[in-house]
Design a protein around this motif. Sequence first.
Motif, PDB file in Angstrom:
ATOM      1  N   ALA A 141     -11.049   0.761   4.847  1.00  0.00           N
ATOM      2  CA  ALA A 141     -10.771  -0.118   3.705  1.00  0.00           C
ATOM      3  C   ALA A 141      -9.299  -0.477   3.677  1.00  0.00           C
ATOM      4  N   VAL A 142      -8.981  -1.412   2.795  1.00  0.00           N
ATOM      5  CA  VAL A 142      -7.607  -1.784   2.451  1.00  0.00           C
ATOM      6  C   VAL A 142      -7.436  -1.495   0.963  1.00  0.00           C
ATOM      7  N   ILE A 143      -6.300  -0.900   0.580  1.00  0.00           N
ATOM      8  CA  ILE A 143      -6.044  -0.606  -0.826  1.00  0.00           C
ATOM      9  C   ILE A 143      -4.692  -1.167  -1.244  1.00  0.00           C
ATOM     10  N   VAL A 144      -4.637  -1.729  -2.448  1.00  0.00           N
ATOM     11  CA  VAL A 144      -3.376  -2.281  -2.947  1.00  0.00           C
ATOM     12  C   VAL A 144      -3.394  -2.300  -4.476  1.00  0.00           C
ATOM     13  N   GLU A 145      -2.216  -2.204  -5.072  1.00  0.00           N
ATOM     14  CA  GLU A 145      -2.037  -2.421  -6.505  1.00  0.00           C
ATOM     15  C   GLU A 145      -1.779  -3.917  -6.709  1.00  0.00           C
ATOM     16  N   PRO A 146      -2.618  -4.612  -7.437  1.00  0.00           N
ATOM     17  CA  PRO A 146      -2.444  -6.062  -7.552  1.00  0.00           C
ATOM     18  C   PRO A 146      -1.282  -6.464  -8.455  1.00  0.00           C
ATOM     19  N   LEU A 147      -0.407  -7.288  -7.935  1.00  0.00           N
ATOM     20  CA  LEU A 147       0.736  -7.922  -8.627  1.00  0.00           C
ATOM     21  C   LEU A 147       1.907  -6.993  -8.889  1.00  0.00           C
ATOM     22  N   VAL A 148       1.654  -5.721  -9.163  1.00  0.00           N
ATOM     23  CA  VAL A 148       2.760  -4.803  -9.467  1.00  0.00           C
ATOM     24  C   VAL A 148       2.495  -3.446  -8.821  1.00  0.00           C
ATOM     25  N   GLN A 149       3.424  -2.988  -8.006  1.00  0.00           N
ATOM     26  CA  GLN A 149       3.405  -1.608  -7.538  1.00  0.00           C
ATOM     27  C   GLN A 149       4.145  -0.799  -8.598  1.00  0.00           C
ATOM     28  N   GLY A 150       3.401  -0.085  -9.434  1.00  0.00           N
ATOM     29  CA  GLY A 150       3.945   0.509 -10.648  1.00  0.00           C
ATOM     30  C   GLY A 150       4.885   1.667 -10.421  1.00  0.00           C
ATOM     31  N   ALA A 151       4.336   2.877 -10.276  1.00  0.00           N
ATOM     32  CA  ALA A 151       5.171   4.071 -10.159  1.00  0.00           C
ATOM     33  C   ALA A 151       5.972   4.099  -8.869  1.00  0.00           C
ATOM     34  N   GLY A 152       5.706   3.200  -7.957  1.00  0.00           N
ATOM     35  CA  GLY A 152       6.512   3.095  -6.748  1.00  0.00           C
ATOM     36  C   GLY A 152       7.812   2.346  -6.951  1.00  0.00           C
ATOM     37  N   GLY A 153       8.039   1.808  -8.153  1.00  0.00           N
ATOM     38  CA  GLY A 153       9.294   1.115  -8.430  1.00  0.00           C
ATOM     39  C   GLY A 153       9.155  -0.197  -9.175  1.00  0.00           C
ATOM     40  N   THR A 162      -3.655 -13.362  -0.078  1.00  0.00           N
ATOM     41  CA  THR A 162      -3.538 -13.216   1.371  1.00  0.00           C
ATOM     42  C   THR A 162      -4.144 -11.895   1.835  1.00  0.00           C
ATOM     43  N   ILE A 163      -3.865 -10.812   1.118  1.00  0.00           N
ATOM     44  CA  ILE A 163      -4.434  -9.507   1.471  1.00  0.00           C
ATOM     45  C   ILE A 163      -5.959  -9.569   1.427  1.00  0.00           C
ATOM     46  N   ALA A 164      -6.485 -10.183   0.365  1.00  0.00           N
ATOM     47  CA  ALA A 164      -7.941 -10.284   0.233  1.00  0.00           C
ATOM     48  C   ALA A 164      -8.534 -11.106   1.369  1.00  0.00           C
ATOM     49  N   ARG A 165      -7.867 -12.202   1.714  1.00  0.00           N
ATOM     50  CA  ARG A 165      -8.383 -13.066   2.777  1.00  0.00           C
ATOM     51  C   ARG A 165      -8.407 -12.333   4.123  1.00  0.00           C
ATOM     52  N   LEU A 166      -7.341 -11.589   4.427  1.00  0.00           N
ATOM     53  CA  LEU A 166      -7.275 -10.890   5.701  1.00  0.00           C
ATOM     54  C   LEU A 166      -8.247  -9.713   5.745  1.00  0.00           C
ATOM     55  N   ALA A 167      -8.402  -9.013   4.621  1.00  0.00           N
ATOM     56  CA  ALA A 167      -9.382  -7.928   4.594  1.00  0.00           C
ATOM     57  C   ALA A 167     -10.781  -8.480   4.860  1.00  0.00           C
ATOM     58  N   ARG A 168     -11.069  -9.624   4.246  1.00  0.00           N
ATOM     59  CA  ARG A 168     -12.384 -10.244   4.448  1.00  0.00           C
ATOM     60  C   ARG A 168     -12.552 -10.689   5.904  1.00  0.00           C
ATOM     61  N   ARG A 169     -11.502 -11.270   6.470  1.00  0.00           N
ATOM     62  CA  ARG A 169     -11.577 -11.741   7.856  1.00  0.00           C
ATOM     63  C   ARG A 169     -11.909 -10.600   8.809  1.00  0.00           C
ATOM     64  N   HIS A 170     -11.372  -9.418   8.515  1.00  0.00           N
ATOM     65  CA  HIS A 170     -11.584  -8.279   9.403  1.00  0.00           C
ATOM     66  C   HIS A 170     -12.753  -7.403   8.950  1.00  0.00           C
ATOM     67  N   GLY A 171     -13.507  -7.861   7.949  1.00  0.00           N
ATOM     68  CA  GLY A 171     -14.715  -7.167   7.539  1.00  0.00           C
ATOM     69  C   GLY A 171     -14.496  -5.849   6.842  1.00  0.00           C
ATOM     70  N   LEU A 172     -13.360  -5.723   6.135  1.00  0.00           N
ATOM     71  CA  LEU A 172     -13.022  -4.457   5.491  1.00  0.00           C
ATOM     72  C   LEU A 172     -13.152  -4.555   3.970  1.00  0.00           C
ATOM     73  N   PRO A 173     -13.704  -3.539   3.331  1.00  0.00           N
ATOM     74  CA  PRO A 173     -13.716  -3.515   1.870  1.00  0.00           C
ATOM     75  C   PRO A 173     -12.297  -3.507   1.316  1.00  0.00           C
ATOM     76  N   LEU A 174     -12.106  -4.234   0.224  1.00  0.00           N
ATOM     77  CA  LEU A 174     -10.816  -4.270  -0.460  1.00  0.00           C
ATOM     78  C   LEU A 174     -10.911  -3.441  -1.740  1.00  0.00           C
ATOM     79  N   ILE A 175     -10.018  -2.459  -1.862  1.00  0.00           N
ATOM     80  CA  ILE A 175      -9.928  -1.631  -3.058  1.00  0.00           C
ATOM     81  C   ILE A 175      -8.704  -2.080  -3.855  1.00  0.00           C
ATOM     82  N   LEU A 176      -8.913  -2.446  -5.102  1.00  0.00           N
ATOM     83  CA  LEU A 176      -7.788  -2.765  -5.984  1.00  0.00           C
ATOM     84  C   LEU A 176      -7.593  -1.636  -6.975  1.00  0.00           C
ATOM     85  N   ASP A 177      -6.384  -1.128  -7.012  1.00  0.00           N
ATOM     86  CA  ASP A 177      -5.995  -0.074  -7.947  1.00  0.00           C
ATOM     87  C   ASP A 177      -5.389  -0.744  -9.174  1.00  0.00           C
ATOM     88  N   GLU A 178      -6.214  -0.950 -10.203  1.00  0.00           N
ATOM     89  CA  GLU A 178      -5.758  -1.569 -11.446  1.00  0.00           C
ATOM     90  C   GLU A 178      -5.537  -0.520 -12.540  1.00  0.00           C
TER      91      GLU A 178
END
Length: 422
Positions: free
Chosen positions: A199-211, A222-238
């Motif tokens: 999978a691919v994981i990302v915090e959408p729009l804001v990386q919070g406790a990381g700064g 772009t992240i969503a498009r590339l994850a889809r292109r490579h057939g990987l589930p996208l995890i959003l940490d909201e």
Amino acid sequence: MRTRGSTAPHLWRPYTQMKTAMPPLEVVRTHGARLVLADGRELVDGIASWWTAVHGYNHPHIARAVAAQVETMPHVMFGGLTHAPAERLARRLADLLPGDLDHVFFTDSGSVAVEVALKMAAQLWLNRGETGRSRVLAFRGGYHGDTMGAMSVCDPEDGMHRRFGGYLPSQVFCDLPRTRADIAALDAALDRHRRELAAVIVEPLVQGAGGMRMHPPEVLATIARLARRHGLPLILDEIFTGFGRTGTMFACAQADVVPDILCLSKALTGGTMALAATIATAEVFDGFWSDDPGAALMHGPTFMANPLACAAANASLDLFAGEPRLDQARAIAACLADGLEPLRALPGIADVRTLGAIGAVQFEAPPDLTVLKARFLERGVWVRPFGDIVYLTPALTIDRGDLDHLLDAVASVLREGVPPGA
């Protein structure tokens, strides 16, 4: 006891070097956006108890819902049993979220919600008969929690968990795709590791406790498009961004992105008690729908779907439906921008960032945090800077007087100048 000046020497506190830390402040009461201390002082809370108290403290609607629930059923196990508060909350979350994110797995903390998301993604491939996909692509600057799997997808070099590098699962890290070169590098990494990524994981729009690092919706798209292109589930940490913090109910809406798995916690119960959720699309859920017992998701926190917490969360959603929280978030955004942007011109300030009800001022070098915190307290505000960041994430219901007080306090402290950290 070896606890400096503590009135509670048996407590081990979070993110704290117990040998050198000053005693914590004792809070005896809360109301609105304020903390009332044992010595009688009142502090305007600039961070809403780690971004949870979106409706302010002690909202009567939530309090009534919890009181009614505790009289009926404080808790019942969720294995083999069910109850109306959880069923109603799951249905409402599915109705609020975009696309077909409509299968809700409840947990009891944000870190565990991420653990479940990682586990879902890995097992999805196993259930499909494909082995070897045990790694996750994550992004530098990110933070996803303090449990082992969650730590493994936090920033491996500058994050707070870097000491555990040799102990954690090995993941794949890229820079957020802000430039053409970043996009190409992400695409190449996804291709290079395509047989081992789950999978691919990302915090959408804001990386919070990381700064409190912010990126535009185009980066998320772009992240969503590339994850889809490579057939990987996208995890959003909201966990940080959900429930109005960025100005929309969920940050992913600003990029018109529907993830495969989405994690929620923090403000889910309006800042009253622990609850989290990992929410999957029908496609992910169908990967576990089988006559084979071994294909089931073998996870079950003891207090998952706690009825009290579900009652609080349902009441919180009532408030989002009936009160102008998103309008309030946008009004706060304008105030934060007006109040913080002039600080960009101060010596030693590297950047000022605002998005929704989030404002951050970044120093060129980490300041003396002990001095900084003490000066904020002198001005009657509770602000908890970390690293090289001073940030504000107030309750969405904060009144204009308290918000102005917060902004004035930050401005006056920073204009005084702050000594560098050790």
